[in-house]
Design a protein around this motif. Structure first.
Motif, PDB file in Angstrom:
ATOM      1  N   MET A   1       0.860  -1.213   0.000  1.00 20.32           N
ATOM      2  CA  MET A   1       0.000   0.000   0.000  1.00 20.32           C
ATOM      3  C   MET A   1       0.889   1.253   0.000  1.00 20.32           C
ATOM      4  SD  MET A   1      -3.152   1.302   0.338  1.00 20.32           S
ATOM      5  CE  MET A   1      -4.054  -0.121   0.888  1.00 20.32           C
ATOM      6  N   GLY A  94      -5.353   0.986 -11.445  1.00 22.36           N
ATOM      7  CA  GLY A  94      -5.093  -0.223 -10.664  1.00 22.36           C
ATOM      8  C   GLY A  94      -4.316  -1.282 -11.416  1.00 22.36           C
ATOM      9  N   LEU A  95      -4.382  -1.253 -12.733  1.00 20.05           N
ATOM     10  CA  LEU A  95      -3.636  -2.225 -13.540  1.00 20.05           C
ATOM     11  C   LEU A  95      -2.380  -1.623 -14.145  1.00 20.05           C
ATOM     12  CD1 LEU A  95      -6.430  -4.329 -15.298  1.00 20.05           C
ATOM     13  CD2 LEU A  95      -5.172  -4.769 -13.191  1.00 20.05           C
ATOM     14  N   LEU A  97      -2.012   1.041 -16.098  1.00 18.75           N
ATOM     15  CA  LEU A  97      -2.061   1.761 -17.381  1.00 18.75           C
ATOM     16  C   LEU A  97      -1.548   3.180 -17.129  1.00 18.75           C
ATOM     17  CD1 LEU A  97      -5.271   0.629 -19.261  1.00 18.75           C
ATOM     18  CD2 LEU A  97      -3.276  -0.650 -18.512  1.00 18.75           C
ATOM     19  N   PRO A 107     -10.181  -2.949 -17.314  1.00 17.44           N
ATOM     20  CA  PRO A 107     -11.205  -3.869 -16.824  1.00 17.44           C
ATOM     21  C   PRO A 107     -11.536  -3.728 -15.338  1.00 17.44           C
ATOM     22  CG  PRO A 107      -9.726  -5.015 -18.304  1.00 17.44           C
ATOM     23  CD  PRO A 107      -9.119  -3.671 -18.063  1.00 17.44           C
TER      24      PRO A 107
ATOM     25  N   MET B   1      -0.220  -0.252  -5.093  1.00 20.27           N
ATOM     26  CA  MET B   1      -1.258  -1.229  -4.677  1.00 20.27           C
ATOM     27  C   MET B   1      -0.810  -2.657  -5.015  1.00 20.27           C
ATOM     28  SD  MET B   1      -4.490  -1.726  -3.526  1.00 20.27           S
ATOM     29  CE  MET B   1      -5.119  -0.076  -3.686  1.00 20.27           C
ATOM     30  N   PHE B   2      -0.788  -2.970  -6.330  1.00 21.81           N
ATOM     31  CA  PHE B   2      -0.284  -4.283  -6.738  1.00 21.81           C
ATOM     32  C   PHE B   2       1.135  -4.122  -7.294  1.00 21.81           C
ATOM     33  CE2 PHE B   2      -4.927  -4.262  -7.904  1.00 21.81           C
ATOM     34  CZ  PHE B   2      -5.353  -4.925  -6.768  1.00 21.81           C
ATOM     35  N   LYS B   4       4.170  -4.814 -10.053  1.00 21.30           N
ATOM     36  CA  LYS B   4       4.156  -4.859 -11.509  1.00 21.30           C
ATOM     37  C   LYS B   4       3.879  -6.284 -11.971  1.00 21.30           C
ATOM     38  CE  LYS B   4       4.630  -0.695 -12.807  1.00 21.30           C
ATOM     39  NZ  LYS B   4       3.503  -0.067 -13.535  1.00 21.30           N
ATOM     40  N   GLU B   7       0.229  -6.797 -11.753  1.00 22.19           N
ATOM     41  CA  GLU B   7      -0.483  -6.053 -12.804  1.00 22.19           C
ATOM     42  C   GLU B   7      -0.356  -6.773 -14.140  1.00 22.19           C
ATOM     43  OE1 GLU B   7       0.185  -1.514 -10.990  1.00 22.19           O
ATOM     44  OE2 GLU B   7       1.212  -2.128 -12.803  1.00 22.19           O
ATOM     45  N   ILE B  10      -2.398 -10.049 -14.116  1.00 25.96           N
ATOM     46  CA  ILE B  10      -3.848  -9.845 -14.239  1.00 25.96           C
ATOM     47  C   ILE B  10      -4.220  -9.483 -15.676  1.00 25.96           C
ATOM     48  CG2 ILE B  10      -5.766  -8.347 -13.582  1.00 25.96           C
ATOM     49  CD1 ILE B  10      -4.478  -8.104 -10.798  1.00 25.96           C
ATOM     50  N   LYS B  11      -3.474  -8.545 -16.248  1.00 29.99           N
ATOM     51  CA  LYS B  11      -3.769  -8.152 -17.638  1.00 29.99           C
ATOM     52  C   LYS B  11      -3.639  -9.354 -18.570  1.00 29.99           C
ATOM     53  CE  LYS B  11      -0.806  -4.727 -17.691  1.00 29.99           C
ATOM     54  NZ  LYS B  11       0.023  -3.642 -18.261  1.00 29.99           N
ATOM     55  N   ILE B  14      -6.605 -11.732 -18.173  1.00 30.30           N
ATOM     56  CA  ILE B  14      -7.832 -11.203 -18.776  1.00 30.30           C
ATOM     57  C   ILE B  14      -7.771 -11.321 -20.295  1.00 30.30           C
ATOM     58  CG2 ILE B  14      -9.260  -9.146 -19.094  1.00 30.30           C
ATOM     59  CD1 ILE B  14      -8.410  -8.257 -16.303  1.00 30.30           C
ATOM     60  N   LEU B 142      -6.879  -2.717 -22.308  1.00 29.07           N
ATOM     61  CA  LEU B 142      -5.726  -3.174 -21.510  1.00 29.07           C
ATOM     62  C   LEU B 142      -4.497  -2.314 -21.742  1.00 29.07           C
ATOM     63  CD1 LEU B 142      -5.918  -7.074 -21.810  1.00 29.07           C
ATOM     64  CD2 LEU B 142      -6.356  -5.664 -19.788  1.00 29.07           C
ATOM     65  N   ILE B 143      -4.583  -1.453 -22.757  1.00 29.13           N
ATOM     66  CA  ILE B 143      -3.425  -0.643 -23.106  1.00 29.13           C
ATOM     67  C   ILE B 143      -3.792   0.832 -23.201  1.00 29.13           C
ATOM     68  CG2 ILE B 143      -1.721  -0.184 -24.915  1.00 29.13           C
ATOM     69  CD1 ILE B 143      -1.640  -3.066 -25.558  1.00 29.13           C
TER      70      ILE B 143
END
Ligand code: FES
Ligand code: FES
Lengths: 144, 144
Positions: A1, A94-95, A97, A107, B1-2, B4, B7, B10-11, B14, B142-143
């Motif tokens: 965090m 969050g992902l 980007l 997403p 948060m997450f 790399k 991230e 996850i991407k 998906i 996603l990008i």
DNA sequence: AATATTTAAGATAAATTTGTCCTAAATAAA
DNA sequence: TTTATTTAGGACAAATTTATCTTAAATATT
């Protein structure tokens, strides 16, 4: 965090605040011992926070760090986190980007942005004084 | 948060899921291009996720990665995050104390633990299918 | 003025995370 | 069976974060 720098910074500030509530300046050595953080590293973080007038520093014998009650009540956790970790936590995707964009969302955007807003809200509504009070009253601890 | 790694993982998942919904296996090169992540690094993350049966891998020509619809619907974001980043995000102390302890809380505990629960709840209630659907329908990207 | 104490700040080092590269193993197709 | 293609996995490299060390500057006390 939060980054380690931010964790150490927050703990240091809360400790300094409790000491200030007792009319005492805190030396970096005391801060390190009583907040369970590496002294030299925390000193750098405090240097940054001093520059932004989050905390006050004094050199020489009888020196150290302190905060006024006014500072404690005005300064929010969100201010400290932003100075040390930047505002990615408030605005970042969050992902990962390059930016978070409502109209071309990733997403996770819909669900993530709500959580993110919750974090921002929590940090914005919490002042240094709020947290220092709990520690001062012995209800919370900085070391385990 | 997450991290790399998380991230990218996850991407990748998906993207692979959307390809699977179209009856296509995804090669690591495609994954890298279409999820905007470094190929070799993402390949490692997918290796870990394959080991945990989050995704399926096949070697040789016509090989690649895929997921069954059953997998997409059963696997939650919380599963993926836990595998890659561990469970600090679900149980860890916001100020980095060695553990989060209700009865001897850090100064941020009360407020932080609520936010943390919100994150866990969000990730636990979101499946791979939920997110893949939005991407498949062109509502998310996603990008950027 | 001299001395001791404390923060400031830059250099350096260690640890971790992120990312690349190369070879081996698996496997489908010719 | 040979070949081409793909993931698996270990070694290596780069970048970032975390932490330490050393010297300078400030300042209170003697
Ligand atoms: S675009 Fe990813 S969180 Fe908004
Ligand atoms: S003790 Fe710090 S978050 Fe619970």
């Amino acid at each position: 965090m939060f980054s380690k720098a931010c964790e150490h910074g927050i703990k240091a500030i809360i400790y300094i605040a409790t000491q200030s509530l007792q009319g005492q300046r805190a030396k970096i050595g005391d801060v390190a011992i009583n907040s369970g953080s590496p002294g030299a590293f925390t000193a750098k973080v405090l240097g940054t926070l001093t520059k932004y007038n989050i905390v006050n520093s004094y050199t020489g014998p009888t020196g150290g760090f302190d905060m006024s009650v006014k500072q404690m009540r005005q300064i929010r956790m969100s201010d400290i986190v932003k100075i040390i970790d930047g505002d990615n936590i408030y605005n970042g995707c969050g992902l990962g980007l390059s930016e978070c964009n409502e109209s071309k969302p990733c997403p996770m955007h819909d669900k993530f942005s709500k959580v993110r807003a919750g974090i921002k809200d929590m940090l914005t509504k919490t002042t240094v004084y709020d947290l220092a009070k709990g520690l001062h009253e012995g209800k919370t601890v900085l070391i385990r």
